[in-house]
Design a protein around this motif. Structure first.
Motif, mmCIF file in Angstrom:
data_model
loop_
_atom_site.group_PDB
_atom_site.id
_atom_site.type_symbol
_atom_site.label_atom_id
_atom_site.label_comp_id
_atom_site.label_asym_id
_atom_site.label_seq_id
_atom_site.Cartn_x
_atom_site.Cartn_y
_atom_site.Cartn_z
ATOM 1 N N HIS A 6 0.853 -1.186 0.000
ATOM 2 C CA HIS A 6 0.000 0.000 0.000
ATOM 3 C C HIS A 6 0.884 1.229 0.000
ATOM 4 N N ALA A 7 0.350 2.335 -0.433
ATOM 5 C CA ALA A 7 1.104 3.585 -0.348
ATOM 6 C C ALA A 7 1.255 3.984 1.114
ATOM 7 N N PRO A 8 2.381 4.577 1.471
ATOM 8 C CA PRO A 8 2.585 4.991 2.862
ATOM 9 C C PRO A 8 1.598 6.070 3.249
ATOM 10 N N PRO A 9 1.220 6.128 4.496
ATOM 11 C CA PRO A 9 0.249 7.121 4.947
ATOM 12 C C PRO A 9 0.804 8.526 4.815
ATOM 13 N N GLU A 10 -0.089 9.473 4.631
ATOM 14 C CA GLU A 10 0.324 10.860 4.506
ATOM 15 C C GLU A 10 0.432 11.464 5.906
ATOM 16 N N THR A 11 1.613 11.401 6.463
ATOM 17 C CA THR A 11 1.822 11.957 7.799
ATOM 18 C C THR A 11 2.502 13.314 7.752
ATOM 19 N N GLY A 12 2.814 13.800 6.548
ATOM 20 C CA GLY A 12 3.489 15.078 6.456
ATOM 21 C C GLY A 12 4.965 14.925 6.698
ATOM 22 N N PRO A 13 5.732 15.967 6.472
ATOM 23 C CA PRO A 13 7.185 15.895 6.660
ATOM 24 C C PRO A 13 7.550 15.677 8.127
ATOM 25 N N LEU A 14 8.687 15.032 8.352
ATOM 26 C CA LEU A 14 9.172 14.865 9.710
ATOM 27 C C LEU A 14 9.485 16.229 10.308
ATOM 28 N N ARG A 15 9.050 16.418 11.560
ATOM 29 C CA ARG A 15 9.254 17.710 12.198
ATOM 30 C C ARG A 15 10.382 17.619 13.211
ATOM 31 N N ARG A 16 11.048 18.718 13.402
ATOM 32 C CA ARG A 16 12.097 18.782 14.400
ATOM 33 C C ARG A 16 11.868 20.029 15.245
ATOM 34 N N PRO A 17 12.413 20.056 16.457
ATOM 35 C CA PRO A 17 12.138 21.187 17.345
ATOM 36 C C PRO A 17 12.812 22.455 16.866
ATOM 37 N N GLY A 18 12.201 23.595 17.192
ATOM 38 C CA GLY A 18 12.818 24.877 16.903
ATOM 39 C C GLY A 18 13.590 25.381 18.104
ATOM 40 N N LEU A 19 14.595 26.197 17.839
ATOM 41 C CA LEU A 19 15.424 26.700 18.921
ATOM 42 C C LEU A 19 14.645 27.684 19.784
ATOM 43 N N LEU A 377 15.571 14.929 9.937
ATOM 44 C CA LEU A 377 15.171 14.004 10.998
ATOM 45 C C LEU A 377 14.826 14.775 12.268
ATOM 46 N N PRO A 378 13.864 14.307 13.045
ATOM 47 C CA PRO A 378 13.451 15.018 14.266
ATOM 48 C C PRO A 378 14.422 14.759 15.411
ATOM 49 N N VAL A 379 15.540 15.447 15.398
ATOM 50 C CA VAL A 379 16.554 15.319 16.436
ATOM 51 C C VAL A 379 16.824 16.696 17.022
ATOM 52 N N PRO A 380 17.345 16.773 18.240
ATOM 53 C CA PRO A 380 17.710 18.089 18.802
ATOM 54 C C PRO A 380 18.784 18.754 17.950
ATOM 55 N N GLN A 381 18.633 20.030 17.725
ATOM 56 C CA GLN A 381 19.610 20.739 16.915
ATOM 57 C C GLN A 381 20.886 20.979 17.713
ATOM 58 N N PRO A 382 22.040 20.667 17.152
ATOM 59 C CA PRO A 382 23.307 20.884 17.864
ATOM 60 C C PRO A 382 23.630 22.360 17.971
ATOM 61 N N LEU A 383 24.179 22.759 19.117
ATOM 62 C CA LEU A 383 24.539 24.152 19.366
ATOM 63 C C LEU A 383 26.033 24.359 19.487
ATOM 64 N N MET A 427 16.202 7.336 7.715
ATOM 65 C CA MET A 427 17.602 6.976 7.943
ATOM 66 C C MET A 427 18.084 5.995 6.872
ATOM 67 N N TRP A 428 17.210 5.078 6.473
ATOM 68 C CA TRP A 428 17.581 4.178 5.366
ATOM 69 C C TRP A 428 17.850 4.979 4.099
ATOM 70 N N GLY A 446 3.797 16.583 22.566
ATOM 71 C CA GLY A 446 2.685 17.122 21.815
ATOM 72 C C GLY A 446 2.335 16.305 20.585
ATOM 73 N N GLY A 447 2.425 14.996 20.679
ATOM 74 C CA GLY A 447 2.099 14.150 19.554
ATOM 75 C C GLY A 447 3.186 14.051 18.504
ATOM 76 N N THR A 448 4.357 14.616 18.773
ATOM 77 C CA THR A 448 5.478 14.565 17.840
ATOM 78 C C THR A 448 6.594 13.713 18.431
ATOM 79 N N LEU A 449 7.148 12.819 17.631
ATOM 80 C CA LEU A 449 8.208 11.908 18.069
ATOM 81 C C LEU A 449 9.561 12.489 17.718
ATOM 82 N N TYR A 450 10.516 12.370 18.648
ATOM 83 C CA TYR A 450 11.877 12.833 18.437
ATOM 84 C C TYR A 450 12.847 11.704 18.781
ATOM 85 N N LEU A 451 13.958 11.679 18.091
ATOM 86 C CA LEU A 451 15.003 10.685 18.322
ATOM 87 C C LEU A 451 16.219 11.400 18.890
ATOM 88 N N ILE A 452 16.749 10.913 20.009
ATOM 89 C CA ILE A 452 17.889 11.573 20.658
ATOM 90 C C ILE A 452 19.040 10.587 20.801
#
Length: 576
Positions: A6-19, A377-383, A427-428, A446-452
């Motif tokens: 099946h076609a992948p679900p339309e979940t929208g682009p992966l989101r990442r946190p803003g500074l 990718l939804p990861v913390p932005q490096p500072l 990642m693949w 808030g319903g958004t998944l992040y990878l750390i």
């Protein structure tokens, strides 16, 4: 590769946190020659004892060059005669009792007691320094006695047992070294250690008086033995096991978690301002339960935003937070031993080459974070990276996911499941693998998944490693839902062949230890449920891998253990 059913679900682009709104100030480059924020030093007493050791050595060189040994013998003999005039049956019995500590049996008991305590509490760094100091002091003392070849006191009757040459006093040297090592390896810093040092000084004083009373040693023999026995372990423990890095404590906790109070905490605050322009107001450990290879920190920094209504505590007066991972040289050594152990037990299952410096480790994780960020990718932005002590301690600073929960504590729906699976697919696509997907590294806000925590991530990994990432993510998601639900969502994004390969590659060792513990604690057999629900299974991927390198390392490790056993037996049986 089979086509997706099946076609992948339309979940929208992966989101990442803003500074968050973080206040920045002018950065300051440390001038050449200025010490780093947290320098390493011996303290005044350490330098004094090393200087005293050098003074003793120079004194004996001067005695030999000027041929004034007869004068030293005359002074020593006069002191021993003064002690001999005080002899009485009662004082002789007291001297024999107080001199027991310098006997071979007492020193061996002290050695074994330290060994047992350090092994039980798994303070391996202190243990290695303890063993190294013991070998160094014993061999240095034996070498000096055989080189100087000073005879035992003459002109005064020797009442106690003795053997060999007398300069320096080998029993006093070894006793002093073992007592000082005991204080620095087993006694917590502060008032307890201060009391311990006073006790050691008292025991050495009683032992020295006993040996002088019994005429077993010259006064200069005892003096040289005390200086050598105190200076070497004092310098070794202060340089190799500083309390800021290797604190002596008996409460539960990972040795990887460094104390960030006191001097280290102040150094972190100063370094953040100088090197990144961040005004830190509070540095505190955060999420220690899920981290075993670094010290994670939550750092409150000044913000350009105004105060938050109803807020209290750190960050209440208009502050924001950043996340820090403190790495030290001890983490690099632990990583090296961990990877060596994995190679010996299982062979190299992927990129098992250790990092050779803490700087390289921090640079690598910062680079991977930037690659993941650039890939969306939804990861913390490096500072940035902060240097605490050159080549010894560095702080990786990234965005703090305020209000996020570990996935094991969060409520998740199909949208969160889809985001987790989309992370693996992305990642693949970019040719990467996280290699440490576990509940502590998957956050939800808030319903958004992040990878750390991308410290173990790898670019251009093997297909096997990418398949392991998929299975581990599915297991993490199933812990909060169920296998059937996760598999149904996964089949919208991955083919049956990819899913079968993932669970053929994933079992036991290929799962992070926290994920294994969570699966064991769950009443369901989630791994078995996935295998039963799959349309078909593939043969398990072999984990054990033999190579000439593994065989050679195993042989070297075995020989090293045998050599260590021989050295230990020799040390325990050495005459004092």
């Amino acid at each position: 590769m089979a086509a997706l059913p099946h076609a992948p679900p339309e979940t929208g682009p992966l989101r990442r946190p803003g500074l968050p709104p973080i206040r920045r100030v002018h950065r300051r480059r440390r001038p050449s020659g200025e010490p780093p924020p947290l320098p390493r030093h011996l303290n005044a007493s350490g330098r004094w004892w090393l200087g005293l050791s050098a003074g003793v050595f120079l004194a004996w060189v001067l005695v030999v060059v000027t041929d004034s040994l007869a004068l030293v013998d005359a002074v020593d003999t006069s002191v021993l005669r003064a002690f001999a005039e005080l002899r009485s049956p009662v004082l002789t019995d007291v001297a024999e009792v107080t001199g027991v500590l310098a006997g071979g049996r007492a020193i061996h008991v002290l050695w074994l007691a330290n060994l047992a305590v350090l092994v039980v509490f798994r303070r391996w760094h202190h243990l290695f320094v303890w063993v190294g100091v013991g070998l160094l002091v014993v061999n240095a003392g034996v070498l000096l006695t055989r080189t100087l070849q000073r005879p035992r006191p003459y002109g005064v009757e020797v009442l106690g047992d003795w053997s060999g040459y007398s300069m320096p006093s080998l029993p006093v040297t070894v006793l002093a070294a073992f007592l000082v090592s005991t204080v620095y390896a087993l006694v917590p810093a502060g008032r307890p250690r201060t009391i311990g040092k006073a006790v050691v000084a008292g025991l050495l004083t009683l032992t020295a008086l006993s040996r002088l009373y019994l005429a077993q040693d010259h006064p200069t023999d005892v003096l040289a033995g005390v200086v050598l026995g105190v200076a070497l372990p004092l310098a070794a423990f202060r340089l190799l096991t500083p309390n800021d890095v290797h604190p002596v404590r008996y409460r539960r906790g990972s040795p990887a978690h460094l104390d960030v109070s006191g001097a280290r905490g102040a150094a972190i605050v100063r370094a953040l301002q100088d090197q990144l322009g961040l005004l830190a107001t509070d540095v505190a450990p955060f999420g220690l339960a899920g981290s075993g290879g670094s010290t994670p920190l939550r750092i409150a920094v000044k913000s350009d935003a105004g105060p938050r209504d109803g807020a209290d505590g750190p960050g209440a007066d208009g502050d924001s937070y950043v996340f820090g991972k403190l790495y030290a040289a001890t983490h690099v050594r632990s990583d090296r031993w961990f990877k060596l152990g994995r190679t010996l037990l299982y062979g190299r299952m992927e990129d098992e080459k250790p990092f050779h410096s803490v700087r390289r480790l921090v640079q690598y994780e910062d680079y991977v974070l930037r690659v993941f960020t650039d890939a969306g990718l939804p990861v913390p932005q490096p500072l940035g990276i902060v240097e605490i002590t050159p080549e010894r301690e560095y702080l990786l600073v990234a965005e703090f996911l305020r209000g996020a929960q570990e996935i094991g504590d969060a409520e998740i729906d199909d949208g969160v499941i889809d985001q987790g699976l989309a992370v693996v697919r992305r990642m693949w696509d970019i040719g990467a693998a996280h290699r440490d997907i576990k509940p502590a590294n998957v956050m939800v806000r808030g319903g958004t998944l992040y990878l750390i925590d991308s410290a173990f991530a790898e670019l251009r990994p093997s297909p096997w490693r990418q398949a392991v990432d998929l299975a581990n993510m599915m297991l993490v998601l199933a812990l909060r839902t169920d296998a059937e639900r996760v598999l149904a969502r996964a089949r919208l994004r991955f083919s049956d062949e990819e899913l079968a390969e993932a669970f053929a590659a994933t079992r036991g060792l290929t799962m992070p230890s926290q994920l294994r513990r969570c699966l064991r604690a769950d009443a369901r057999d989630l791994h078995g449920d996935f295998l039963r629900l799959l349309p078909y299974r593939l043969p398990p991927v072999r984990i054990q891998r033999w190579s000439w390198r593994r065989a050679g390392l195993s042989l070297v490790a075995l020989l090293g253990l045998l050599l260590a056993a021989v050295v230990l037996v020799d040390l325990l049986g050495s005459p004092l």
